[in-house]
Scaffold this active site. Structure first.
Site, short mmCIF file in Angstrom:
data_model
loop_
_atom_site.label_atom_id
_atom_site.label_comp_id
_atom_site.label_asym_id
_atom_site.label_seq_id
_atom_site.Cartn_x
_atom_site.Cartn_y
_atom_site.Cartn_z
N ASN A 1 -6.24 3.53 4.35
CA ASN A 1 -6.27 2.06 4.41
C ASN A 1 -7.58 1.57 5.01
OD1 ASN A 1 -3.90 1.59 3.14
ND2 ASN A 1 -2.80 0.77 4.91
N PHE B 1 1.97 4.89 0.23
CA PHE B 1 0.73 4.28 -0.27
C PHE B 1 1.07 3.20 -1.29
CE2 PHE B 1 -0.18 8.67 1.00
CZ PHE B 1 -1.13 8.45 1.98
N LEU B 2 2.16 2.48 -1.05
CA LEU B 2 2.63 1.47 -2.01
C LEU B 2 1.85 0.18 -1.85
CD1 LEU B 2 6.46 1.84 -1.28
CD2 LEU B 2 5.10 3.13 -2.94
N ARG B 3 1.40 -0.38 -2.98
CA ARG B 3 0.79 -1.72 -2.91
C ARG B 3 1.86 -2.74 -3.22
NH1 ARG B 3 -2.91 -1.09 -7.75
NH2 ARG B 3 -1.12 0.23 -8.16
N GLU B 4 1.90 -3.81 -2.45
CA GLU B 4 2.85 -4.87 -2.78
C GLU B 4 2.52 -5.39 -4.17
OE1 GLU B 4 3.47 -7.85 0.21
OE2 GLU B 4 3.41 -6.37 1.81
N THR C 1 4.19 3.50 9.12
CA THR C 1 2.80 3.86 9.42
C THR C 1 2.67 4.04 10.92
OG1 THR C 1 2.05 2.66 7.50
CG2 THR C 1 0.42 3.02 9.24
N CYS D 1 -0.71 -4.92 5.90
CA CYS D 1 -1.18 -3.54 6.13
C CYS D 1 -2.63 -3.45 6.58
CB CYS D 1 -0.99 -2.73 4.85
SG CYS D 1 0.69 -2.78 4.25
C1 UGA Z 1 -2.37 -1.66 0.93
C2 UGA Z 1 -2.84 -0.36 0.24
O1 UGA Z 1 -3.55 -0.68 -0.96
C3 UGA Z 1 -1.64 0.53 -0.09
O2 UGA Z 1 -2.10 1.77 -0.65
C4 UGA Z 1 -0.86 0.81 1.20
O3 UGA Z 1 0.29 1.61 0.95
C5 UGA Z 1 -0.41 -0.51 1.81
O4 UGA Z 1 -1.59 -1.31 2.09
C6 UGA Z 1 0.34 -0.18 3.09
O5 UGA Z 1 -0.27 0.35 4.01
O6 UGA Z 1 1.56 -0.36 3.12
P1 UGA Z 1 -1.33 -3.99 0.10
O7 UGA Z 1 -1.36 -4.44 1.52
O8 UGA Z 1 -0.09 -4.24 -0.71
O9 UGA Z 1 -1.58 -2.39 0.01
O10 UGA Z 1 -2.52 -4.72 -0.61
P2 UGA Z 1 -3.87 -4.35 -1.37
O11 UGA Z 1 -3.68 -4.48 -2.83
O12 UGA Z 1 -4.43 -3.09 -0.88
O13 UGA Z 1 -4.80 -5.57 -0.90
C7 UGA Z 1 -5.13 -5.75 0.48
C8 UGA Z 1 -6.04 -6.93 0.65
O14 UGA Z 1 -7.35 -6.64 0.12
C9 UGA Z 1 -5.58 -8.20 -0.07
O15 UGA Z 1 -5.82 -9.30 0.75
C10 UGA Z 1 -6.44 -8.26 -1.32
O16 UGA Z 1 -6.63 -9.55 -1.81
C11 UGA Z 1 -7.73 -7.68 -0.77
N1 UGA Z 1 -8.56 -7.09 -1.85
C12 UGA Z 1 -8.19 -5.94 -2.47
C13 UGA Z 1 -9.74 -7.73 -2.19
O17 UGA Z 1 -10.11 -8.79 -1.64
N2 UGA Z 1 -10.54 -7.17 -3.16
C14 UGA Z 1 -10.18 -6.01 -3.79
O18 UGA Z 1 -10.97 -5.55 -4.65
C15 UGA Z 1 -8.99 -5.40 -3.44
#
Ligand code: UGA
Length: 433
Positions: A211, A152-155, A122, A263
Protein backbone atom coordinates in the site's frame (compact mmCIF):
# COMPACT_ATOMS: atom_id res chain seq x y z
CA UNK A 1 -14.33 -27.14 6.04
CA UNK A 2 -15.90 -24.50 8.23
CA UNK A 3 -14.76 -20.89 8.43
CA UNK A 4 -15.62 -18.29 11.06
CA UNK A 5 -15.19 -14.70 9.88
CA UNK A 6 -14.82 -12.26 12.78
CA UNK A 7 -15.91 -8.77 11.72
CA UNK A 8 -18.31 -7.93 8.88
CA UNK A 9 -16.68 -4.71 7.74
CA UNK A 10 -15.54 -4.35 4.18
CA UNK A 11 -12.81 -6.99 4.26
CA UNK A 12 -14.61 -9.51 6.45
CA UNK A 13 -17.85 -9.38 4.53
CA UNK A 14 -16.28 -9.62 1.07
CA UNK A 15 -13.92 -12.41 2.17
CA UNK A 16 -16.64 -14.34 4.00
CA UNK A 17 -19.06 -14.12 1.08
CA UNK A 18 -16.37 -15.11 -1.44
CA UNK A 19 -15.15 -18.07 0.64
CA UNK A 20 -18.74 -19.32 0.83
CA UNK A 21 -18.98 -18.98 -2.94
CA UNK A 22 -15.90 -21.22 -3.15
CA UNK A 23 -18.01 -23.91 -1.45
CA UNK A 24 -16.96 -23.54 2.20
CA UNK A 25 -19.37 -23.19 5.07
CA UNK A 26 -18.90 -19.67 6.46
CA UNK A 27 -20.36 -18.05 9.56
CA UNK A 28 -19.77 -14.30 9.94
CA UNK A 29 -19.71 -12.80 13.42
CA UNK A 30 -20.10 -9.16 14.40
CA UNK A 31 -20.96 -7.36 17.64
CA UNK A 32 -23.18 -4.91 15.70
CA UNK A 33 -26.64 -6.44 16.17
CA UNK A 34 -28.38 -4.19 13.68
CA UNK A 35 -25.88 -5.02 10.97
CA UNK A 36 -26.19 -8.75 11.58
CA UNK A 37 -30.01 -8.49 11.56
CA UNK A 38 -29.81 -6.73 8.16
CA UNK A 39 -27.33 -9.26 6.76
CA UNK A 40 -29.59 -12.11 7.87
CA UNK A 41 -32.26 -10.56 5.64
CA UNK A 42 -29.82 -10.23 2.76
CA UNK A 43 -29.31 -6.46 3.19
CA UNK A 44 -25.71 -5.51 2.40
CA UNK A 45 -24.51 -2.49 4.43
CA UNK A 46 -21.96 -1.30 1.83
CA UNK A 47 -22.10 -0.62 -1.89
CA UNK A 48 -19.86 -3.13 -3.63
CA UNK A 49 -20.82 -4.26 -7.15
CA UNK A 50 -21.98 -7.91 -7.21
CA UNK A 51 -21.72 -8.52 -3.47
CA UNK A 52 -25.47 -8.67 -2.73
CA UNK A 53 -26.13 -11.32 -5.40
CA UNK A 54 -23.33 -13.62 -4.24
CA UNK A 55 -24.42 -13.17 -0.63
CA UNK A 56 -28.00 -14.08 -1.46
CA UNK A 57 -26.98 -17.12 -3.52
CA UNK A 58 -24.81 -18.59 -0.75
CA UNK A 59 -27.23 -17.76 2.04
CA UNK A 60 -29.96 -19.60 0.16
CA UNK A 61 -27.61 -22.54 -0.45
CA UNK A 62 -27.10 -22.74 3.33
CA UNK A 63 -23.36 -22.08 3.15
CA UNK A 64 -23.38 -18.56 4.60
CA UNK A 65 -24.79 -17.44 7.94
CA UNK A 66 -24.51 -14.45 10.27
CA UNK A 67 -24.49 -14.25 14.04
CA UNK A 68 -23.61 -12.11 17.05
CA UNK A 69 -22.84 -15.22 19.16
CA UNK A 70 -19.14 -16.14 19.22
CA UNK A 71 -19.98 -19.71 20.19
CA UNK A 72 -22.24 -20.20 17.16
CA UNK A 73 -19.61 -18.88 14.75
CA UNK A 74 -16.61 -20.68 16.16
CA UNK A 75 -17.98 -24.10 17.03
CA UNK A 76 -16.34 -26.70 14.75
CA UNK A 77 -14.50 -23.99 12.78
CA UNK A 78 -11.29 -25.14 11.09
CA UNK A 79 -10.22 -21.55 10.43
CA UNK A 80 -11.11 -18.39 12.33
CA UNK A 81 -10.37 -15.27 10.29
CA UNK A 82 -9.86 -12.01 12.17
CA UNK A 83 -11.16 -9.15 10.00
CA UNK A 84 -11.63 -6.47 12.62
CA UNK A 85 -10.84 -2.80 11.87
CA UNK A 86 -7.41 -1.38 12.76
CA UNK A 87 -8.00 2.38 12.53
CA UNK A 88 -5.37 5.07 13.19
CA UNK A 89 -5.06 6.04 16.83
CA UNK A 90 -6.56 9.48 17.42
CA UNK A 91 -3.78 12.06 17.09
CA UNK A 92 -1.15 9.52 16.06
CA UNK A 93 -0.14 7.44 13.09
CA UNK A 94 -0.03 4.09 14.82
CA UNK A 95 -2.71 1.51 14.13
CA UNK A 96 -5.11 0.99 17.03
CA UNK A 97 -5.10 -2.76 17.68
CA UNK A 98 -7.38 -2.68 20.71
CA UNK A 99 -10.50 -3.81 18.78
CA UNK A 100 -8.57 -6.69 17.27
CA UNK A 101 -7.13 -7.87 20.58
CA UNK A 102 -10.54 -7.53 22.26
CA UNK A 103 -12.01 -9.71 19.52
CA UNK A 104 -9.25 -12.30 19.97
CA UNK A 105 -9.95 -12.42 23.72
CA UNK A 106 -13.67 -12.83 23.13
CA UNK A 107 -13.30 -15.78 20.75
CA UNK A 108 -10.52 -17.61 22.59
CA UNK A 109 -12.75 -19.44 25.12
CA UNK A 110 -14.63 -21.03 22.18
CA UNK A 111 -11.64 -22.18 20.10
CA UNK A 112 -11.23 -25.92 19.58
CA UNK A 113 -8.08 -28.03 19.20
CA UNK A 114 -6.59 -27.94 15.71
CA UNK A 115 -7.99 -24.51 14.79
CA UNK A 116 -5.97 -21.99 12.75
CA UNK A 117 -6.49 -18.33 13.69
CA UNK A 118 -5.83 -16.27 10.57
CA UNK A 119 -5.38 -12.48 10.63
CA UNK A 120 -6.86 -10.63 7.66
CA UNK A 121 -6.95 -7.25 9.37
CA UNK A 122 -4.08 -4.97 8.32
CA UNK A 123 -1.69 -5.23 11.25
CA UNK A 124 1.76 -3.95 12.11
CA UNK A 125 4.77 -6.21 12.48
CA UNK A 126 4.65 -8.56 15.49
CA UNK A 127 0.84 -8.42 15.86
CA UNK A 128 0.37 -12.07 14.92
CA UNK A 129 2.94 -13.07 17.52
CA UNK A 130 0.96 -11.05 20.09
CA UNK A 131 -2.24 -12.82 19.03
CA UNK A 132 -0.46 -16.14 19.56
CA UNK A 133 0.66 -15.01 23.02
CA UNK A 134 -2.83 -13.82 24.04
CA UNK A 135 -4.45 -17.13 23.07
CA UNK A 136 -1.65 -19.20 24.68
CA UNK A 137 -1.96 -17.25 27.94
CA UNK A 138 -5.73 -17.69 28.10
CA UNK A 139 -5.80 -21.32 26.89
CA UNK A 140 -2.39 -22.94 27.61
CA UNK A 141 -3.80 -26.40 26.82
CA UNK A 142 -5.18 -25.48 23.36
CA UNK A 143 -3.50 -26.88 20.24
CA UNK A 144 -3.77 -24.11 17.65
CA UNK A 145 -1.84 -22.25 15.03
CA UNK A 146 -1.78 -18.63 13.86
CA UNK A 147 -1.36 -17.36 10.30
CA UNK A 148 -1.32 -14.01 8.54
CA UNK A 149 -3.27 -13.61 5.31
CA UNK A 150 -3.32 -9.92 4.33
CA UNK A 151 -5.92 -8.76 1.83
CA UNK A 152 -5.30 -6.78 -1.35
CA UNK A 153 -8.92 -6.00 -2.25
CA UNK A 154 -9.75 -2.70 -3.93
CA UNK A 155 -13.12 -1.24 -3.06
CA UNK A 156 -15.35 -1.38 -6.11
CA UNK A 157 -13.44 -4.35 -7.55
CA UNK A 158 -13.22 -6.46 -4.42
CA UNK A 159 -14.99 -9.60 -5.70
CA UNK A 160 -12.72 -9.85 -8.73
CA UNK A 161 -9.67 -9.11 -6.59
CA UNK A 162 -10.66 -11.95 -4.25
CA UNK A 163 -11.49 -14.48 -6.96
CA UNK A 164 -8.63 -13.58 -9.35
CA UNK A 165 -5.87 -12.20 -7.14
CA UNK A 166 -2.43 -11.16 -8.40
CA UNK A 167 -1.11 -13.12 -5.42
CA UNK A 168 -2.20 -14.71 -2.16
CA UNK A 169 0.22 -14.09 0.70
CA UNK A 170 0.24 -16.31 3.74
CA UNK A 171 2.51 -15.88 6.71
CA UNK A 172 2.78 -19.02 8.81
CA UNK A 173 4.86 -20.47 11.59
CA UNK A 174 3.97 -24.11 11.12
CA UNK A 175 2.83 -26.62 8.51
CA UNK A 176 -0.69 -26.82 9.89
CA UNK A 177 -1.37 -23.17 9.02
CA UNK A 178 0.11 -23.52 5.56
CA UNK A 179 -1.80 -26.73 4.76
CA UNK A 180 -5.13 -25.23 5.82
CA UNK A 181 -4.69 -22.00 3.88
CA UNK A 182 -3.58 -23.89 0.78
CA UNK A 183 -6.84 -25.87 0.99
CA UNK A 184 -8.93 -22.74 1.46
CA UNK A 185 -7.44 -21.03 -1.58
CA UNK A 186 -7.33 -24.20 -3.76
CA UNK A 187 -10.67 -23.36 -5.49
CA UNK A 188 -9.01 -20.26 -7.02
CA UNK A 189 -6.60 -22.51 -8.98
CA UNK A 190 -3.69 -20.11 -8.64
CA UNK A 191 -0.39 -20.95 -10.29
CA UNK A 192 2.17 -21.80 -7.62
CA UNK A 193 4.27 -18.65 -8.12
CA UNK A 194 1.25 -16.52 -7.13
CA UNK A 195 0.95 -18.27 -3.80
CA UNK A 196 3.50 -16.71 -1.45
CA UNK A 197 4.23 -18.69 1.71
CA UNK A 198 6.40 -16.74 4.10
CA UNK A 199 6.96 -15.81 7.74
CA UNK A 200 4.38 -13.98 9.86
CA UNK A 201 6.57 -10.83 9.95
CA UNK A 202 7.11 -10.81 6.18
CA UNK A 203 3.38 -11.17 5.51
CA UNK A 204 2.65 -8.24 7.84
CA UNK A 205 5.28 -6.11 6.07
CA UNK A 206 4.22 -7.11 2.55
CA UNK A 207 0.75 -5.67 3.14
CA UNK A 208 1.99 -2.29 4.38
CA UNK A 209 4.83 -2.00 1.89
CA UNK A 210 2.43 -2.74 -0.99
CA UNK A 211 0.00 0.00 0.00
CA UNK A 212 2.86 2.40 0.79
CA UNK A 213 4.40 1.84 -2.64
CA UNK A 214 1.10 2.38 -4.47
CA UNK A 215 0.41 5.51 -2.41
CA UNK A 216 3.88 6.77 -3.32
CA UNK A 217 3.24 6.10 -7.01
CA UNK A 218 -0.01 8.10 -6.97
CA UNK A 219 1.64 10.91 -5.02
CA UNK A 220 4.59 10.94 -7.40
CA UNK A 221 2.36 11.49 -10.44
CA UNK A 222 0.42 14.16 -8.54
CA UNK A 223 3.67 16.08 -8.05
CA UNK A 224 4.59 15.56 -11.73
CA UNK A 225 1.16 17.05 -12.50
CA UNK A 226 2.06 20.17 -10.50
CA UNK A 227 5.20 20.58 -12.56
CA UNK A 228 3.31 20.03 -15.82
CA UNK A 229 0.98 22.88 -14.86
CA UNK A 230 3.91 25.24 -14.35
CA UNK A 231 5.85 24.39 -17.51
CA UNK A 232 3.00 23.93 -19.99
CA UNK A 233 3.17 20.11 -19.97
CA UNK A 234 0.33 17.59 -19.93
CA UNK A 235 0.41 14.89 -17.26
CA UNK A 236 -1.78 12.57 -19.33
CA UNK A 237 0.91 12.30 -21.96
CA UNK A 238 3.77 12.19 -19.51
CA UNK A 239 2.17 9.46 -17.39
CA UNK A 240 1.17 7.38 -20.42
CA UNK A 241 4.71 7.43 -21.77
CA UNK A 242 6.48 6.71 -18.49
CA UNK A 243 3.97 3.93 -17.75
CA UNK A 244 4.86 2.21 -21.03
CA UNK A 245 8.17 1.30 -19.43
CA UNK A 246 7.41 -2.18 -18.11
CA UNK A 247 9.58 -1.55 -15.09
CA UNK A 248 7.30 1.33 -14.08
CA UNK A 249 3.91 0.13 -15.38
CA UNK A 250 0.83 2.15 -16.31
CA UNK A 251 -1.32 1.49 -13.25
CA UNK A 252 -1.70 3.99 -10.39
CA UNK A 253 -0.26 6.81 -12.46
CA UNK A 254 -3.48 8.82 -12.78
CA UNK A 255 -3.08 12.27 -11.29
CA UNK A 256 -6.01 13.36 -9.15
CA UNK A 257 -7.13 15.49 -6.23
CA UNK A 258 -5.18 13.43 -3.68
CA UNK A 259 -5.64 9.89 -2.46
CA UNK A 260 -8.22 8.97 0.13
CA UNK A 261 -10.14 5.94 1.35
CA UNK A 262 -9.95 3.72 4.37
CA UNK A 263 -6.58 2.21 3.48
CA UNK A 264 -3.85 4.37 1.90
CA UNK A 265 -4.03 7.29 4.35
CA UNK A 266 -4.31 5.05 7.44
CA UNK A 267 -1.80 2.46 6.28
CA UNK A 268 0.87 4.97 5.22
CA UNK A 269 0.58 6.59 8.66
CA UNK A 270 0.91 3.23 10.42
CA UNK A 271 3.82 2.21 8.18
CA UNK A 272 5.68 5.46 8.85
CA UNK A 273 5.02 5.06 12.60
CA UNK A 274 6.42 1.51 12.47
CA UNK A 275 9.56 2.84 10.76
CA UNK A 276 10.06 5.37 13.54
CA UNK A 277 9.39 2.77 16.24
CA UNK A 278 11.99 0.35 14.87
CA UNK A 279 14.50 3.13 14.08
CA UNK A 280 14.26 2.60 10.32
CA UNK A 281 12.39 5.79 9.36
CA UNK A 282 10.44 5.53 6.10
CA UNK A 283 11.14 9.07 4.93
CA UNK A 284 9.66 8.69 1.46
CA UNK A 285 6.36 7.65 2.97
CA UNK A 286 6.47 10.38 5.62
CA UNK A 287 6.74 12.84 2.74
CA UNK A 288 3.95 11.12 0.80
CA UNK A 289 1.61 11.66 3.76
CA UNK A 290 2.42 15.38 3.97
CA UNK A 291 2.27 15.96 0.22
CA UNK A 292 -1.11 14.25 0.01
CA UNK A 293 -2.65 16.29 2.81
CA UNK A 294 -1.40 19.53 1.24
CA UNK A 295 -2.69 18.49 -2.15
CA UNK A 296 -6.32 18.29 -1.01
CA UNK A 297 -6.07 21.79 0.46
CA UNK A 298 -4.41 23.09 -2.72
CA UNK A 299 -7.29 21.69 -4.78
CA UNK A 300 -9.76 23.75 -2.76
CA UNK A 301 -7.54 26.81 -3.14
CA UNK A 302 -7.45 26.37 -6.92
CA UNK A 303 -11.24 26.53 -6.91
CA UNK A 304 -11.30 29.59 -4.65
CA UNK A 305 -8.63 31.33 -6.76
CA UNK A 306 -10.86 31.20 -9.83
CA UNK A 307 -12.90 34.00 -8.28
CA UNK A 308 -11.78 37.45 -7.26
CA UNK A 309 -14.38 37.22 -4.48
CA UNK A 310 -15.47 33.61 -3.80
CA UNK A 311 -18.13 34.72 -1.28
CA UNK A 312 -21.59 33.58 -2.44
CA UNK A 313 -20.21 31.91 -5.57
CA UNK A 314 -21.60 28.42 -6.09
CA UNK A 315 -19.56 25.27 -6.73
CA UNK A 316 -21.22 22.15 -8.14
CA UNK A 317 -19.29 19.14 -6.84
CA UNK A 318 -19.61 15.89 -8.78
CA UNK A 319 -18.40 13.00 -6.65
CA UNK A 320 -18.17 12.66 -2.89
CA UNK A 321 -16.82 9.09 -2.68
CA UNK A 322 -13.03 8.70 -2.56
CA UNK A 323 -13.23 6.75 -5.82
CA UNK A 324 -15.96 5.33 -8.11
CA UNK A 325 -18.03 2.20 -7.49
CA UNK A 326 -18.14 2.70 -3.75
CA UNK A 327 -20.16 4.74 -1.26
CA UNK A 328 -17.09 5.10 0.96
CA UNK A 329 -16.15 8.68 1.79
CA UNK A 330 -13.49 8.00 4.41
CA UNK A 331 -10.63 10.52 4.02
CA UNK A 332 -12.02 11.41 0.58
CA UNK A 333 -10.73 14.66 -0.98
CA UNK A 334 -14.34 15.92 -0.85
CA UNK A 335 -14.17 15.99 2.97
CA UNK A 336 -11.28 18.49 2.88
CA UNK A 337 -12.28 20.47 -0.20
CA UNK A 338 -16.00 21.09 0.46
CA UNK A 339 -15.63 22.45 4.04
CA UNK A 340 -12.79 24.73 2.88
CA UNK A 341 -14.96 26.17 0.11
CA UNK A 342 -17.80 26.73 2.56
CA UNK A 343 -15.49 28.33 5.16
CA UNK A 344 -14.46 30.80 2.48
CA UNK A 345 -18.06 31.78 1.78
CA UNK A 346 -18.85 29.61 -1.23
CA UNK A 347 -22.09 27.68 -1.64
CA UNK A 348 -21.85 24.00 -2.52
CA UNK A 349 -24.28 21.85 -4.47
CA UNK A 350 -23.25 18.21 -4.67
CA UNK A 351 -24.16 14.95 -6.37
CA UNK A 352 -22.75 11.42 -6.12
CA UNK A 353 -24.40 8.30 -7.58
CA UNK A 354 -23.91 6.23 -4.39
CA UNK A 355 -22.24 8.20 -1.61
CA UNK A 356 -24.79 10.93 -0.79
CA UNK A 357 -26.45 9.12 2.13
CA UNK A 358 -23.08 8.67 3.81
CA UNK A 359 -21.95 12.12 2.67
CA UNK A 360 -24.93 13.75 4.41
CA UNK A 361 -23.73 12.35 7.74
CA UNK A 362 -20.28 13.96 7.52
CA UNK A 363 -20.73 17.13 5.43
CA UNK A 364 -22.75 20.11 6.60
CA UNK A 365 -24.31 23.00 4.66
CA UNK A 366 -24.31 21.20 1.31
CA UNK A 367 -27.30 21.30 -1.07
CA UNK A 368 -27.68 17.66 -2.16
CA UNK A 369 -28.91 17.14 -5.72
CA UNK A 370 -30.52 14.26 -7.58
CA UNK A 371 -28.31 14.37 -10.66
CA UNK A 372 -25.15 15.92 -12.06
CA UNK A 373 -27.11 18.38 -14.19
CA UNK A 374 -29.24 19.32 -11.19
CA UNK A 375 -26.06 20.05 -9.20
CA UNK A 376 -24.83 22.25 -12.06
CA UNK A 377 -27.95 24.45 -11.86
CA UNK A 378 -26.91 28.03 -11.12
CA UNK A 379 -23.28 27.02 -10.39
CA UNK A 380 -20.38 29.32 -11.14
CA UNK A 381 -17.92 26.43 -11.29
CA UNK A 382 -18.41 22.68 -11.70
CA UNK A 383 -15.80 20.38 -10.15
CA UNK A 384 -15.39 16.66 -10.90
CA UNK A 385 -13.89 15.07 -7.78
CA UNK A 386 -14.62 11.37 -8.44
CA UNK A 387 -14.23 9.59 -11.78
CA UNK A 388 -17.67 7.93 -11.90
CA UNK A 389 -18.38 6.64 -15.44
CA UNK A 390 -21.57 8.69 -15.69
CA UNK A 391 -19.61 11.95 -15.27
CA UNK A 392 -17.36 11.14 -18.24
CA UNK A 393 -20.50 10.65 -20.35
CA UNK A 394 -22.34 13.76 -19.14
CA UNK A 395 -24.08 15.95 -21.75
CA UNK A 396 -22.00 19.13 -21.65
CA UNK A 397 -24.57 21.25 -23.44
CA UNK A 398 -27.11 20.43 -20.71
CA UNK A 399 -24.50 21.34 -18.11
CA UNK A 400 -23.72 24.61 -19.90
CA UNK A 401 -27.37 25.66 -19.98
CA UNK A 402 -27.84 24.78 -16.30
CA UNK A 403 -24.77 26.66 -15.04
CA UNK A 404 -24.56 30.36 -14.27
CA UNK A 405 -20.79 30.41 -14.91
CA UNK A 406 -18.62 28.62 -17.43
CA UNK A 407 -15.70 27.01 -15.54
CA UNK A 408 -15.27 23.24 -15.32
CA UNK A 409 -12.51 21.88 -13.08
CA UNK A 410 -11.83 18.23 -13.88
CA UNK A 411 -9.58 16.93 -11.08
CA UNK A 412 -9.64 13.41 -12.59
CA UNK A 413 -8.97 14.27 -16.24
CA UNK A 414 -11.96 12.29 -17.49
CA UNK A 415 -13.98 14.86 -19.42
CA UNK A 416 -13.44 15.02 -23.18
CA UNK A 417 -11.89 18.49 -23.74
CA UNK A 418 -13.57 19.04 -27.11
CA UNK A 419 -17.04 18.40 -25.64
CA UNK A 420 -16.41 20.89 -22.85
CA UNK A 421 -15.15 23.61 -25.17
CA UNK A 422 -17.82 22.70 -27.77
CA UNK A 423 -20.46 23.57 -25.17
CA UNK A 424 -18.84 26.97 -24.65
CA UNK A 425 -17.32 26.03 -21.29
CA UNK A 426 -13.75 26.58 -20.08
CA UNK A 427 -11.85 23.48 -18.89
CA UNK A 428 -9.34 23.46 -16.02
CA UNK A 429 -7.56 20.15 -15.45
CA UNK A 430 -4.92 18.76 -13.12
CA UNK A 431 -1.51 18.46 -14.72
CA UNK A 432 -2.15 20.75 -17.65
CA UNK A 433 -1.67 24.49 -18.05
C1 UGA B 1 -6.18 -0.03 -1.70
C2 UGA B 1 -5.28 -1.00 -2.48
O1 UGA B 1 -5.32 -0.69 -3.88
C3 UGA B 1 -5.73 -2.46 -2.27
O2 UGA B 1 -4.83 -3.35 -2.93
C4 UGA B 1 -5.74 -2.76 -0.76
O3 UGA B 1 -6.20 -4.08 -0.50
C5 UGA B 1 -6.67 -1.77 -0.06
O4 UGA B 1 -6.19 -0.43 -0.31
C6 UGA B 1 -6.64 -2.10 1.41
O5 UGA B 1 -5.58 -1.95 2.03
O6 UGA B 1 -7.64 -2.60 1.94
P1 UGA B 1 -8.60 1.05 -2.10
O7 UGA B 1 -8.41 1.80 -0.83
O8 UGA B 1 -9.92 0.37 -2.35
O9 UGA B 1 -7.49 -0.12 -2.24
O10 UGA B 1 -8.38 2.09 -3.26
P2 UGA B 1 -7.40 2.31 -4.49
O11 UGA B 1 -8.07 1.93 -5.75
O12 UGA B 1 -6.08 1.74 -4.24
O13 UGA B 1 -7.29 3.92 -4.47
C7 UGA B 1 -6.73 4.61 -3.35
C8 UGA B 1 -6.70 6.08 -3.61
O14 UGA B 1 -5.74 6.41 -4.62
C9 UGA B 1 -8.03 6.66 -4.12
O15 UGA B 1 -8.25 7.89 -3.49
C10 UGA B 1 -7.81 6.84 -5.61
O16 UGA B 1 -8.60 7.85 -6.17
C11 UGA B 1 -6.34 7.21 -5.61
N1 UGA B 1 -5.71 6.90 -6.92
C12 UGA B 1 -5.49 5.61 -7.30
C13 UGA B 1 -5.33 7.95 -7.74
O17 UGA B 1 -5.52 9.14 -7.41
N2 UGA B 1 -4.71 7.67 -8.92
C14 UGA B 1 -4.47 6.38 -9.32
O18 UGA B 1 -3.88 6.21 -10.41
C15 UGA B 1 -4.88 5.35 -8.50
Amino acid sequence: MKIAMIGTGYVGLVSGVCFSDCGFSVCCLDIDEEKIADLKQGKVPIYEPGLDEILKRNKEAGRLSFTTEPMAAIKDADAVFMAVGTPSRPGGGEADLSFLFAAVRSITPHLEDGVVVVTKSTVVVSTNQRIYDIISDLRPELKFSVASNPEFLREGAAIKDFMEPDRVVIGVHDEQGEALLRQLYAPLNLPDERFVVTSLENAELIKYASNAFLAMKVTFINEVANLCEMVGGDVLEVSRAIGLDNRIGRKFLNAGPGMGGSCFPKDTRAYAATGVKYRAPQRLIETVIQVNETRKINMADRILDVFEKPINKTAAILGIAFKPDTDDVREAPSLTIIPRLIENGMKVRAYDPEAMEVGKTVLDDVSWCESAVEAARGADILVVLTEWGEFAAIDMSEVASAMAGDIIFDTRNILPAEKVSGAGLKLMRVGAA
